[in-house]
Design a protein around this motif. Structure first.
Motif, PDB file in Angstrom:
ATOM      1  N   VAL A  86      61.041  12.246  22.680  1.00  0.00           N
ATOM      2  CA  VAL A  86      60.388  12.786  21.494  1.00  0.00           C
ATOM      3  C   VAL A  86      61.398  13.576  20.673  1.00  0.00           C
ATOM      4  O   VAL A  86      62.421  14.025  21.193  1.00  0.00           O
ATOM      5  N   SER A 173      51.630   8.056  15.073  1.00  0.00           N
ATOM      6  CA  SER A 173      52.093   8.623  16.328  1.00  0.00           C
ATOM      7  C   SER A 173      51.243   9.848  16.639  1.00  0.00           C
ATOM      8  O   SER A 173      50.601  10.406  15.747  1.00  0.00           O
ATOM      9  N   PRO A 175      51.281  13.327  19.511  1.00  0.00           N
ATOM     10  CA  PRO A 175      51.837  14.024  20.669  1.00  0.00           C
ATOM     11  C   PRO A 175      50.874  13.979  21.856  1.00  0.00           C
ATOM     12  O   PRO A 175      49.655  14.027  21.681  1.00  0.00           O
ATOM     13  N   VAL A 186      54.947  11.325  23.559  1.00  0.00           N
ATOM     14  CA  VAL A 186      54.355  10.889  22.302  1.00  0.00           C
ATOM     15  C   VAL A 186      53.932   9.436  22.447  1.00  0.00           C
ATOM     16  O   VAL A 186      54.571   8.657  23.155  1.00  0.00           O
TER      17      VAL A 186
END
Length: 190
Positions: A86, A173, A175, A186
């Motif tokens: 990430v 996307s 987290p 992610v």
């Protein structure tokens, strides 16, 4: 030569046959090219303990630990879908600090869409698209550029719920957090 990305793209039905046919050195080199989520996906499809050991053995210690941690999450969960690679920045950084960091980074994920802003405890506070970072002035604060679509997904969340959240909120996307709300990975739309 063998491009490791092929292993993440081919049909699961023939993936194991290809893995069996590859020379151990070729397989090891191919696995090193993959993101952690692709390695987890590959391991899920392989029943042969020797091949699983060979794949894990090809990774360096930190990559192996990341893959083993992902494999510890329930099957069909967000923890199995996520990639550990990430791009994060402290929530109080400016655009200039983020750009300098990105330019100087030794390794960035092959595909990423956001810089995730975290507090000192590694809890996500928001994210900023690369487009907004590149179009803002160097002195702009990242926290002022965060996206309204920001949300997190717990690592134990089901794949079905992850798909629903991505569809419902039009995410590219998201987290992934542990039970304490700390960033662990992610999930990207790809």
């Amino acid at each position: 030569e063998f491009d490791g990305e092929i292993l993440s793209e081919i049909d699961e039905g023939i993936r194991e046959e290809i893995v069996e046919a590859l020379e151990p050195e070729v397989l090891a080199e191919a696995v090193r090219e993959l993101e952690s989520d692709d390695v987890v996906d590959l391991l899920e499809d392989i029943d042969e303990p020797v091949q699983r050991g060979l794949i894990l053995g090809a990774l360096d210690q930190s990559e192996r630990a990341a893959v083993e941690q992902a494999m510890s999450y329930p099957e069909h969960s967000a923890g199995r879908l996520m990639q550990r690679e990430v791009v994060v920045a402290p929530v109080d950084w400016t655009v200039g600090q983020a750009i300098d960091f990105l330019r100087g980074a030794d390794h960035l994920p092959d595909q990423f869409y956001h810089v995730i802003l975290v507090d000192p405890r590694m809890k996500p506070q928001g994210y900023v698209t690369l487009g907004r970072i590149l179009s803002a002035g160097r002195e702009a604060r990242l926290r002022d550029l965060t996206e309204d679509s920001f949300r997190t997904i717990e690592a134990t969340e089901s794949e079905t719920e992850v798909a629903y959240i991505f569809n419902q909120y039009h995410l590219i996307s998201c987290p992934v957090v542990d039970a304490d709300g700390r960033l662990v990975g992610v999930i990207t739309i790809d």
